[in-house]
Scaffold this motif. Sequence first.
Motif, PDB file in Angstrom:
ATOM      1  N   VAL A 198     -14.047 -20.682 -13.357  1.00  0.00           N
ATOM      2  CA  VAL A 198     -14.563 -21.564 -14.441  1.00  0.00           C
ATOM      3  C   VAL A 198     -14.492 -20.826 -15.593  1.00  0.00           C
ATOM      4  O   VAL A 198     -13.661 -21.579 -16.333  1.00  0.00           O
ATOM      5  CB  VAL A 198     -15.986 -21.514 -13.925  1.00  0.00           C
ATOM      6  CG1 VAL A 198     -17.021 -21.948 -14.664  1.00  0.00           C
ATOM      7  CG2 VAL A 198     -16.071 -22.115 -12.458  1.00  0.00           C
ATOM      8  N   PRO A 226     -12.119 -24.389  -8.695  1.00  0.00           N
ATOM      9  CA  PRO A 226     -11.916 -22.725  -9.431  1.00  0.00           C
ATOM     10  C   PRO A 226     -12.727 -22.815  -7.913  1.00  0.00           C
ATOM     11  O   PRO A 226     -13.325 -22.663  -7.024  1.00  0.00           O
ATOM     12  CB  PRO A 226     -13.546 -23.207 -10.502  1.00  0.00           C
ATOM     13  CG  PRO A 226     -13.653 -24.548 -10.232  1.00  0.00           C
ATOM     14  CD  PRO A 226     -13.018 -25.398  -9.743  1.00  0.00           C
ATOM     15  N   ASP A 227     -13.031 -21.616  -7.883  1.00  0.00           N
ATOM     16  CA  ASP A 227     -13.049 -20.651  -6.286  1.00  0.00           C
ATOM     17  C   ASP A 227     -14.063 -19.073  -7.182  1.00  0.00           C
ATOM     18  O   ASP A 227     -14.704 -18.318  -5.820  1.00  0.00           O
ATOM     19  CB  ASP A 227     -11.894 -19.598  -5.531  1.00  0.00           C
ATOM     20  CG  ASP A 227     -11.543 -19.181  -6.430  1.00  0.00           C
ATOM     21  OD1 ASP A 227     -11.450 -18.898  -7.452  1.00  0.00           O
ATOM     22  OD2 ASP A 227     -10.251 -18.319  -6.005  1.00  0.00           O
ATOM     23  N   TYR A 266     -18.725 -21.817  -7.187  1.00  0.00           N
ATOM     24  CA  TYR A 266     -17.529 -21.652  -8.066  1.00  0.00           C
ATOM     25  C   TYR A 266     -19.107 -21.267  -8.992  1.00  0.00           C
ATOM     26  O   TYR A 266     -19.086 -21.029 -10.249  1.00  0.00           O
ATOM     27  CB  TYR A 266     -17.270 -23.219  -8.643  1.00  0.00           C
ATOM     28  CG  TYR A 266     -17.687 -24.233  -8.057  1.00  0.00           C
ATOM     29  CD1 TYR A 266     -18.735 -24.751  -8.342  1.00  0.00           C
ATOM     30  CD2 TYR A 266     -17.122 -24.600  -7.211  1.00  0.00           C
ATOM     31  CE1 TYR A 266     -19.618 -25.652  -7.915  1.00  0.00           C
ATOM     32  CE2 TYR A 266     -17.336 -25.708  -6.925  1.00  0.00           C
ATOM     33  CZ  TYR A 266     -18.487 -26.123  -6.476  1.00  0.00           C
ATOM     34  OH  TYR A 266     -19.514 -27.334  -6.788  1.00  0.00           O
TER      35      TYR A 266
END
Length: 395
Positions: free
Chosen positions: A282, A276-277, A7
């Motif tokens: 984000v 979040p990845d 993230y």
Amino acid sequence: MPGRAPYACQPFCTRGRRIAEPAAPTRSDFQRDRDRIVHSSAFRRLVYKTQVFLNHEGDMFRTRLTHSLEVAQVARSIARPLGLDEDLVEAIALAHDLGHTPFGHAGQDALNVCMKDFGGFEHNLQSLRVVDVLEQRYAAFDGLNLSFETREGILKHCSAANARRIEACEPGGIARRFLDPAWPSPSLEAQLCNLADSIAYNAHDIDDGVRSGLLHEEQLQDVPLFGTYREKAAAQFPHLRGQPKRWLYETIRLMLSAQIYDVIEVTRANLDRHRPDSADAVRQLPPLVRFSETMQGQAVQLKRTMFANLYRHPQVMHTTGLAQQVIAELFAAYLAAPETMKPEFAAKAKAAASETELARVAADFIAGMTDRFALREHERLTGYRIMKAGGALQV
């Protein structure tokens, strides 16, 4: 030691620079941004720009430069355990005040009043203007040509009108979050620097306020964010009651640690909740780098107390009032006689196609001044000195 998390902003796949450049052989884009900021003229001038107390009022008070360094230190302390990009965090922290006027917030407020009919003045927007346009160090471009991610972090606040203007030139860019509810946040690194700015303020303004003699620890004793840690310091080290300076320093150290650990804990919980990845994931979430509700309430209470007892202290208000007079009279003088500015600004003024463009040139010149240069210019243009030998301002 944690590595860079998915993230976080990734230094080797950034959203790029406004003008494309080959990658540096030994540095990431964010390292390169930081280095350009440190070598800029605007960064060096921060050493002679006010934080709370005017630069000539004492050698030991914070300046914009020392403040920026403290923000970078706090931000990096939080970034590492969260797996964020520390170089980006440092770049944003060191650049966030590049557009600040002389005389601190008093100067900013005065210049905004001067510019009210010409688009206003926002110091965050001016910081962006410094790195995008005003620095003149490179043959291939104006400004520092920083990466998107660093510029995004510099632009902490922005009016809707200015955001629309930026968005028109840079669709989907750094101003998007001020206009598009679907993208409400900047990167975690940018969020972190914004909060680290407040943490640093809370600590060093207490230190400077007490050092000045205008603020007393007893005035803060009932404020939990200060009083709790003051008592903890004395309980752990009883001899500090006889050493006021060391007691204050230990209190501030404990305050800083408590706020840093609070941010890390709350942010980790938010990241676990939202998962979040990527940095763009984000940006589509509400801000995740935050205080707990308890710590946020304590920080707000401390800020209110500082306003009442330090920032609005009669001596500080008198000094900043005179500083605002300097800014207003400089602005009026340059509008009336643009040729009295430094040659490069005088040339820009001569080429200005409107009064608004002329006013912006004058604002750029004034915003870039150090405290002492502004005072010298004021004396040169008005014929009277607003500062006595020895440092006290006078009417």
